[in-house]
Design a protein around this motif. Structure first.
Motif: not given
Length: 75
Positions: A4-5, A10-14, A27-32, A45-54
């Motif tokens: 999370x960045x 706000x906040x995003x994940x890639x 860049x995908x906006x997310x709610x924490x 902001x993300x769904x099950x199965x989405x590939x998130x850069x960590x």
């Protein structure tokens, strides 16, 4: 939490999406939600199965080509 960045708005994940057969960062906006230790719930902001850069997300920008690698067990 590593993925999370915080941005000005706000906040995003890639996340990674295929574009022309190539993996591309987006860049995908997310709610924490609630967190504990180094883990946090992403309420939207993300769904099950989405590939998130960590790893390396601080060096990536939306539209960048990325290389997908599997996380090694225990890391």
């Amino acid at each position: 939490r590593e993925a999370v960045l915080r941005t000005e708005t706000g906040y995003i994940v890639y996340t990674v999406h295929d574009e022309g057969g190539r993996p591309v960062a987006q860049a995908t906006p997310v709610v924490l939600g609630p967190g504990a230790g180094n883990r946090i719930v992403l309420e939207s902001g993300v769904q099950a199965g989405d590939r998130v850069i960590v790893v390396g997300q601080q060096q990536v920008a939306g539209g960048d080509n990325v290389e997908i690698v599997q996380r090694q067990a225990g890391t």
